[in-house]
Design an enzyme around this catalytic site. Structure first.
Site, mmCIF file in Angstrom:
data_model
loop_
_atom_site.group_PDB
_atom_site.id
_atom_site.type_symbol
_atom_site.label_atom_id
_atom_site.label_comp_id
_atom_site.label_asym_id
_atom_site.label_seq_id
_atom_site.Cartn_x
_atom_site.Cartn_y
_atom_site.Cartn_z
ATOM 1 N N ASP A 147 -32.427 -94.861 -27.120
ATOM 2 C CA ASP A 147 -31.512 -94.367 -26.083
ATOM 3 C C ASP A 147 -31.375 -95.414 -24.990
ATOM 4 O OD1 ASP A 147 -30.575 -91.192 -25.181
ATOM 5 O OD2 ASP A 147 -30.510 -92.798 -23.691
ATOM 6 N N THR A 172 -17.550 -83.824 -32.729
ATOM 7 C CA THR A 172 -17.020 -82.732 -31.917
ATOM 8 C C THR A 172 -15.779 -82.107 -32.554
ATOM 9 O OG1 THR A 172 -15.861 -82.354 -29.824
ATOM 10 C CG2 THR A 172 -15.854 -84.586 -30.616
ATOM 11 N N GLU A 178 -13.261 -81.573 -30.792
ATOM 12 C CA GLU A 178 -12.135 -82.049 -29.977
ATOM 13 C C GLU A 178 -11.268 -83.058 -30.726
ATOM 14 O OE1 GLU A 178 -13.026 -82.720 -25.837
ATOM 15 O OE2 GLU A 178 -14.750 -81.396 -25.929
ATOM 16 N N ASN A 237 -18.188 -76.567 -28.184
ATOM 17 C CA ASN A 237 -18.888 -76.803 -26.916
ATOM 18 C C ASN A 237 -20.293 -76.210 -26.932
ATOM 19 O OD1 ASN A 237 -16.041 -77.210 -26.230
ATOM 20 N ND2 ASN A 237 -16.760 -77.309 -24.124
ATOM 21 N N TYR A 242 -11.948 -89.557 -24.688
ATOM 22 C CA TYR A 242 -13.206 -89.145 -25.333
ATOM 23 C C TYR A 242 -12.951 -88.743 -26.776
ATOM 24 C CZ TYR A 242 -16.884 -85.920 -26.858
ATOM 25 O OH TYR A 242 -17.849 -85.278 -27.605
ATOM 26 N N SER A 243 -12.022 -87.796 -26.990
ATOM 27 C CA SER A 243 -11.847 -87.290 -28.362
ATOM 28 C C SER A 243 -11.279 -88.375 -29.272
ATOM 29 C CB SER A 243 -11.006 -86.020 -28.383
ATOM 30 O OG SER A 243 -9.766 -86.202 -27.763
#
Ligand code: NAD
Ligand code: TYD
Length: 356
Positions: free
Chosen positions: A31, A132, A134, A187, A158-159
């Site tokens: 990370d 996601t 999205e 979500n 983002y998507s």
């Protein structure tokens, strides 16, 4: 052992904690510790030899190759991403860098690693990509929910960056035979979520007596899934998913934002009463540009093929979540650093608002 990326963020940390709670298979956790990555999320694993934390970037090919060579994981579970739509509108470059270039880097390192494994190792290896709903774009109120066959139509930076990463993952399977799996989830909410996303932001603002900023008319619809259920689904996909397949993961739980905020206020009125209802803090503010109207997930494939269904209802999950935030006010205070305040004024400072 498995290699997890982004395991200091919201879903990744929940996944790592759940994983090591349920089994002894070690985790290497890579990370970069961006604003969203928080070592406090992993505090319960301090001194636990099953967890190896590596502070580094998924775009660093040499580092990823070195981790694969040293730890020989049987799987990569890829959470690391820039994940907040509003931030992607203010600054899309980081989204392309981490979500697209970062995924590409991981795929290339995984491809070389996989190619050099022996027959058994090759057959067992998996690259699980966490994505996601999205990527499918926006639904009208009467459209059927997203299925695995719904065409991609991403609308936000983002998507779009997540869609690009999904396409790369798909292509690395099709072209190179890398055994990939993709989960497209709705979500999430639950413990450890950074208070920039709807649910933790509303809880934090309510407890601080600040306005609850609802974008536009508040009638946008999202499907909500408790994070623990997402983690269970991902473990199941890793265990039994068919390489090359994608799985839609959702909670069968569509809610308009304003209804989510009302439910949160009612829970807070019950669990942390004051002389006024928290509903009085609701304020409608200028909408998000390009705001998707509705997401909904058809999660029948993962149920049919892998036997997964969510364990929490929205009512049980949200109650647990509110209680967690009430019990972890120090965690919230620690993440509300100077950089957080800067984001809040950048995102909300320009919006016109009116009380509900
Ligand atoms: P998050 O923003 O809370 O955490 C992301 C983590 O990735 C952080 O720990 C961050 O430090 C790390 N990271 C960012 N850039 C990195 C880089 N270049 N190298 C290494 N680490 C890096 O995100 P989240 O909500 O936990 O989401 C995790 C994944 O799940 C993302 O891929 C996201 O697209 C996907 N997803 C999220 C939701 C949701 O509702 N939160 C829903 C569906 C899918
Ligand atoms: P968010 O948690 O940012 O997730 P996403 O945009 O990925 O769905 O937002 C969830 C919904 O809540 C979305 O329709 C935008 C809305 N929202 C608000 O109304 N006010 C806010 O302050 C935030 C952060 C989100």
């Amino acid at each position: 052992m498995i290699l997890v990326t982004g395991g200091a963020g919201f879903i990744g940390a929940n996944f790592v904690l759940d994983w090591l709670h349920g089994c002894d298979e070690p985790v290497v956790n890579l990370d970069r510790l961006t604003y969203a990555g928080n070592p406090d999320n992993l505090a319960p694993l301090a001194g636990d030899a099953r967890h190896v934390f590596v502070h580094g970037d998924i775009c660093d090919r040499a580092l990823v190759e070195d981790l694969l060579a040293r730890h020989r994981p049987r799987a990569i579970v890829h959470f690391a991403a820039e994940s907040h739509v509003d931030r992607s509108i203010h600054g899309p470059a980081e989204f392309v860098r981490t979500n697209v270039d970062g995924t590409f880097t991981l795929l290339e390192a995984a491809r070389a690693y996989h190619a050099a494994l022996d027959g058994t190792g090759k057959a067992a290896f998996r690259f699980l990509h966490v994505s996601t709903d999205e990527v499918f774009g926006s639904l009208s109120p009467t459209d059927p929910p997203f299925s695995e066959d719904t065409p991609y139509a991403p609308n936000s930076p983002y998507s779009a960056s997540k869609a690009a990463s999904d396409h790369l993952v798909r292509a690395w399977h099709h072209t190179y035979g890398l055994p990939v799996l993709t989960g497209n989830c709705s979500n999430n909410y639950g413990p450890l979520q950074f208070p920039e996303k709807l649910i933790p932001l509303m809880i934090a603002n309510a407890l601080a007596g600040k306005p609850l900023p609802v974008y536009g008319d508040g009638r946008q619809v999202r499907d909500w899934l408790y994070v623990g259920d997402h983690c269970t689904a991902l473990r199941r996909v890793l265990e039994a998913g068919r390489p090359g397949e994608t799985y839609n993961i959702g909670g069968w739980n569509e809610k308009a934002n304003i209804d989510v905020v009302h439910t949160l206020c009612a829970l807070l009125d019950e669990l942390k009463p004051t002389d006024r209802s928290y509903k009085d803090l609701i304020a409608f503010v200028t909408d998000r540009p390009g705001h998707d109207r509705r997401y909904a997930i058809d999660a029948r494939k993962i149920e049919r093929e892998l036997g997964w269904r969510p364990a929490e209802t929205f009512e049980t999950g949200l109650r647990k979540t509110v209680q967690w935030y009430l019990d972890h006010q120090d965690w919230v205070r620690n993440v509300q650093s100077g950089a957080y305040q800067q984001w809040i004024s950048e995102n909300y400072g320009q919006r016109q608002g009116s009380p509900a």
